[in-house]
Design a protein around this motif. Structure first.
Motif, PDB file in Angstrom:
ATOM      1  N   ILE A 290      20.272   7.503  13.382  1.00  0.00           N
ATOM      2  CA  ILE A 290      19.735   6.856  12.182  1.00  0.00           C
ATOM      3  C   ILE A 290      20.143   5.390  12.261  1.00  0.00           C
ATOM      4  O   ILE A 290      21.317   5.074  12.474  1.00  0.00           O
ATOM      5  N   GLU A 291      19.172   4.489  12.077  1.00  0.00           N
ATOM      6  CA  GLU A 291      19.430   3.054  12.284  1.00  0.00           C
ATOM      7  C   GLU A 291      18.738   2.203  11.236  1.00  0.00           C
ATOM      8  O   GLU A 291      17.555   2.388  10.952  1.00  0.00           O
ATOM      9  N   ASP A 292      19.505   1.289  10.676  1.00  0.00           N
ATOM     10  CA  ASP A 292      18.969   0.245   9.811  1.00  0.00           C
ATOM     11  C   ASP A 292      19.444  -1.109  10.311  1.00  0.00           C
ATOM     12  O   ASP A 292      20.530  -1.222  10.894  1.00  0.00           O
ATOM     13  N   ILE A 293      18.652  -2.138  10.041  1.00  0.00           N
ATOM     14  CA  ILE A 293      19.107  -3.516  10.226  1.00  0.00           C
ATOM     15  C   ILE A 293      19.753  -3.971   8.923  1.00  0.00           C
ATOM     16  O   ILE A 293      19.210  -3.765   7.836  1.00  0.00           O
ATOM     17  N   VAL A 294      20.914  -4.598   9.054  1.00  0.00           N
ATOM     18  CA  VAL A 294      21.710  -5.019   7.910  1.00  0.00           C
ATOM     19  C   VAL A 294      22.038  -6.499   8.064  1.00  0.00           C
ATOM     20  O   VAL A 294      22.262  -6.986   9.180  1.00  0.00           O
ATOM     21  N   THR A 295      22.068  -7.223   6.960  1.00  0.00           N
ATOM     22  CA  THR A 295      22.593  -8.589   6.983  1.00  0.00           C
ATOM     23  C   THR A 295      23.805  -8.661   6.068  1.00  0.00           C
ATOM     24  O   THR A 295      23.930  -7.894   5.111  1.00  0.00           O
ATOM     25  N   VAL A 296      24.701  -9.575   6.393  1.00  0.00           N
ATOM     26  CA  VAL A 296      25.915  -9.776   5.609  1.00  0.00           C
ATOM     27  C   VAL A 296      25.616 -10.773   4.497  1.00  0.00           C
ATOM     28  O   VAL A 296      25.053 -11.843   4.742  1.00  0.00           O
ATOM     29  N   THR A 297      25.982 -10.426   3.277  1.00  0.00           N
ATOM     30  CA  THR A 297      25.899 -11.358   2.156  1.00  0.00           C
ATOM     31  C   THR A 297      27.305 -11.542   1.586  1.00  0.00           C
ATOM     32  O   THR A 297      28.235 -10.809   1.948  1.00  0.00           O
ATOM     33  N   SER A 298      27.446 -12.485   0.681  1.00  0.00           N
ATOM     34  CA  SER A 298      28.759 -12.713   0.072  1.00  0.00           C
ATOM     35  C   SER A 298      29.227 -11.505  -0.711  1.00  0.00           C
ATOM     36  O   SER A 298      30.431 -11.325  -0.946  1.00  0.00           O
ATOM     37  N   ASN A 299      28.274 -10.640  -1.104  1.00  0.00           N
ATOM     38  CA  ASN A 299      28.609  -9.445  -1.888  1.00  0.00           C
ATOM     39  C   ASN A 299      28.657  -8.168  -1.065  1.00  0.00           C
ATOM     40  O   ASN A 299      28.858  -7.088  -1.633  1.00  0.00           O
ATOM     41  N   GLY A 300      28.453  -8.269   0.242  1.00  0.00           N
ATOM     42  CA  GLY A 300      28.452  -7.078   1.080  1.00  0.00           C
ATOM     43  C   GLY A 300      27.172  -6.950   1.871  1.00  0.00           C
ATOM     44  O   GLY A 300      26.520  -7.945   2.209  1.00  0.00           O
ATOM     45  N   PRO A 301      26.728  -5.719   2.166  1.00  0.00           N
ATOM     46  CA  PRO A 301      25.558  -5.526   3.018  1.00  0.00           C
ATOM     47  C   PRO A 301      24.244  -5.582   2.260  1.00  0.00           C
ATOM     48  O   PRO A 301      24.165  -5.224   1.085  1.00  0.00           O
ATOM     49  N   ARG A 302      23.207  -6.026   2.954  1.00  0.00           N
ATOM     50  CA  ARG A 302      21.831  -5.898   2.481  1.00  0.00           C
ATOM     51  C   ARG A 302      21.030  -5.282   3.617  1.00  0.00           C
ATOM     52  O   ARG A 302      21.033  -5.788   4.743  1.00  0.00           O
ATOM     53  N   ARG A 303      20.376  -4.160   3.352  1.00  0.00           N
ATOM     54  CA  ARG A 303      19.569  -3.503   4.379  1.00  0.00           C
ATOM     55  C   ARG A 303      18.180  -4.126   4.456  1.00  0.00           C
ATOM     56  O   ARG A 303      17.586  -4.442   3.423  1.00  0.00           O
ATOM     57  N   PHE A 304      17.655  -4.224   5.672  1.00  0.00           N
ATOM     58  CA  PHE A 304      16.262  -4.595   5.870  1.00  0.00           C
ATOM     59  C   PHE A 304      15.393  -3.373   6.127  1.00  0.00           C
ATOM     60  O   PHE A 304      14.187  -3.512   6.324  1.00  0.00           O
ATOM     61  N   ASN A 305      16.010  -2.192   6.165  1.00  0.00           N
ATOM     62  CA  ASN A 305      15.266  -0.929   6.262  1.00  0.00           C
ATOM     63  C   ASN A 305      15.752  -0.017   5.148  1.00  0.00           C
ATOM     64  O   ASN A 305      16.951   0.113   4.932  1.00  0.00           O
ATOM     65  N   ASP A 306      14.808   0.617   4.464  1.00  0.00           N
ATOM     66  CA  ASP A 306      15.217   1.453   3.340  1.00  0.00           C
ATOM     67  C   ASP A 306      14.354   2.694   3.196  1.00  0.00           C
ATOM     68  O   ASP A 306      14.136   3.193   2.098  1.00  0.00           O
ATOM     69  N   THR A 307      13.857   3.215   4.316  1.00  0.00           N
ATOM     70  CA  THR A 307      13.156   4.493   4.238  1.00  0.00           C
ATOM     71  C   THR A 307      14.173   5.616   4.070  1.00  0.00           C
ATOM     72  O   THR A 307      15.374   5.446   4.312  1.00  0.00           O
ATOM     73  N   ASP A 308      13.694   6.762   3.678  1.00  0.00           N
ATOM     74  CA  ASP A 308      14.552   7.916   3.410  1.00  0.00           C
ATOM     75  C   ASP A 308      15.374   8.269   4.645  1.00  0.00           C
ATOM     76  O   ASP A 308      14.835   8.399   5.749  1.00  0.00           O
ATOM     77  N   ARG A 309      16.683   8.424   4.458  1.00  0.00           N
ATOM     78  CA  ARG A 309      17.564   8.786   5.572  1.00  0.00           C
ATOM     79  C   ARG A 309      17.860  10.274   5.620  1.00  0.00           C
ATOM     80  O   ARG A 309      18.570  10.735   6.518  1.00  0.00           O
ATOM     81  N   GLN A 310      17.357  11.018   4.652  1.00  0.00           N
ATOM     82  CA  GLN A 310      17.477  12.477   4.709  1.00  0.00           C
ATOM     83  C   GLN A 310      16.566  13.008   5.831  1.00  0.00           C
ATOM     84  O   GLN A 310      15.609  12.348   6.235  1.00  0.00           O
ATOM     85  N   LEU A 311      16.867  14.177   6.310  1.00  0.00           N
ATOM     86  CA  LEU A 311      16.069  14.773   7.373  1.00  0.00           C
ATOM     87  C   LEU A 311      14.665  15.098   6.863  1.00  0.00           C
ATOM     88  O   LEU A 311      14.501  15.851   5.902  1.00  0.00           O
ATOM     89  N   ARG A 312      13.663  14.496   7.500  1.00  0.00           N
ATOM     90  CA  ARG A 312      12.267  14.735   7.135  1.00  0.00           C
ATOM     91  C   ARG A 312      11.686  15.826   8.025  1.00  0.00           C
ATOM     92  O   ARG A 312      11.922  15.864   9.242  1.00  0.00           O
ATOM     93  N   ILE A 313      10.904  16.695   7.425  1.00  0.00           N
ATOM     94  CA  ILE A 313      10.215  17.755   8.178  1.00  0.00           C
ATOM     95  C   ILE A 313       8.764  17.336   8.359  1.00  0.00           C
ATOM     96  O   ILE A 313       8.092  16.950   7.402  1.00  0.00           O
ATOM     97  N   VAL A 314       8.288  17.382   9.619  1.00  0.00           N
ATOM     98  CA  VAL A 314       6.915  16.979   9.944  1.00  0.00           C
ATOM     99  C   VAL A 314       6.190  18.154  10.558  1.00  0.00           C
ATOM    100  O   VAL A 314       6.793  19.144  10.990  1.00  0.00           O
ATOM    101  N   ASP A 315       4.867  18.035  10.622  1.00  0.00           N
ATOM    102  CA  ASP A 315       4.052  19.123  11.177  1.00  0.00           C
ATOM    103  C   ASP A 315       3.928  19.011  12.702  1.00  0.00           C
ATOM    104  O   ASP A 315       3.965  17.928  13.252  1.00  0.00           O
TER     105      ASP A 315
END
Length: 378
Positions: free
Chosen positions: A353-378
């Protein structure tokens, strides 16, 4: 329906490139260097906006130092392209003609006994040619001596990375609705590439589709394996949009997963969250790796996490800094990197599982925010 490319961020200006060159020259001086020699590749694009139409055996080199104006040495036949580059207004251009010695031309730009950082992408023949022309000069790897060269992004760069991340997210949200079972890995990879381009990517760099046992190879290239029901499938894809990178990974299950697959996926999800949660200014890069790795090790899968936790991203999809043990560089606002732990069970399946993150003065900000739970596909 095919989506159109979104409106882009503001173009970089000559002033932007001049400021980068000035800052980098000062950084080189602070590092005890006499200057930099930048050859075609990502460093040259980032510093000048110039990318030769073809990288050939002919020497092209930007020479930067704190005590002289930036000078770009180019083959004469490529001078018109260099003059048209966005940052050309901040450069002095010199050219050399075929049947002449380019290293003799370069000698006037380089201190005879100086020490220079050289782009990692430089051809060995060019570095050796400079050493022959200036036998007392010395050269060091750009990444080794100036690892933070492109690491901290300005607001315009962050906007580009955010747009690329959003386009990758939109691609994922579409790919989970295509048919997986019964198709080849290469079929799904082609869908990923098409969707990235439809959402604005001008370049697709990779489309990893690792199904079943192939998912246990972190850099598996999509092949001719037919995806089966019950497979876990690692999806890792990205490229360039507005000149800046995207890179995201999710792992899906084709049909109902086994209890073990669910457990492993949840461990990786928690590890990835721990890595992201540890991001804040002043923390060293290795602490991101440690935070994610601890979750996986404590769960008994430490030997199956076989790569670093992350890498920087910008005008290339892999660049310094790296989230790995031994990297003590502290995080600062504007740094951008991946957080991508994984577990790889040889011959069976893998999860990443991978997201791109940037550092801000308040902590992390993600540039990816799709569902990280396991998705079931056909």
């Amino acid at each position: 329906m095919t989506e159109t490319t979104p409106a882009g961020p503001a173009a970089f200006t000559t002033d932007d490139y001049v400021a980068r060159m000035r800052r980098v020259a000062a950084d080189a001086q602070d590092a005890g260097l006499d200057g930099l020699i930048v050859t075609p590749g990502p460093d040259l694009v980032w510093l000048t906006g110039y990318q030769p139409t073809a990288i050939t055996e002919r020497l092209t080199a930007l020479v930067l130092s704190a005590d002289r104006s930036p000078t770009l040495l180019v083959p004469r036949l490529e001078r018109p392209d260099a003059e048209a580059a966005e940052g050309a207004g901040g450069l002095t251009l010199m050219d050399w003609a075929d049947a002449t010695d380019p290293y003799a031309s370069a000698r006037v730009l380089i201190d005879a006994d100086g020490t220079y950082a050289v782009s990692d992408s430089a051809w060995a023949m060019h570095v050796l040619g400079l050493q022959d022309a200036l036998p007392h000069s010395r050269y060091r790897s750009m990444t080794q001596v100036l690892p933070m060269l492109r690491a901290v992004k300005d607001d315009n760069e962050l906007a580009r990375l955010a747009a690329a991340g959003s386009a990758a997210d939109a691609t994922y949200e579409e790919i989970v609705h295509v048919q997986f079972a019964g198709r080849l890995e290469t079929d799904v990879a082609a869908d990923l590439a098409r969707l990235l381009r439809e959402r604005g990517h001008e370049q697709v760099d990779f489309t990893v589709v690792g199904s079943g046992p192939n998912g246990a190879n972190p850099h598996h290239e999509a092949g001719a394996r037919r995806i089966e029901r019950g497979d876990m499938v690692v999806l890792d894809f990205g490229g360039l949009m507005f000149g800046y990178g995207s890179d995201t990974s999710r792992t899906v299950s084709v049909g109902e997963p086994t209890a073990e697959a669910r457990e492993v996926h949840e461990i990786v999800r928690l590890a990835q969250q721990a890595g992201v949660d540890s991001v804040r200014p002043g923390v060293s890069c290795q602490e991101i790796d440690r935070a994610a790795r601890k979750v996986i090790t404590d769960a008994g899968y430490g030997e199956q996490f076989i790569h670093r936790t992350g890498h920087g991203i910008g005008v290339t999809t892999h660049e310094p800094p790296y989230m790995v043990e031994g990297e003590e560089q502290p995080l600062v606002p504007g740094m951008c990197f991946s957080v991508e732990p994984g577990i790889y069970l040889s011959g069976r399946f893998g999860v990443r599982i991978e997201d791109i993150v940037t550092v801000t003065s308040n902590g992390p900000r993600r540039f990816n925010d799709t569902d990280r739970q396991l998705r079931i596909v056909d």
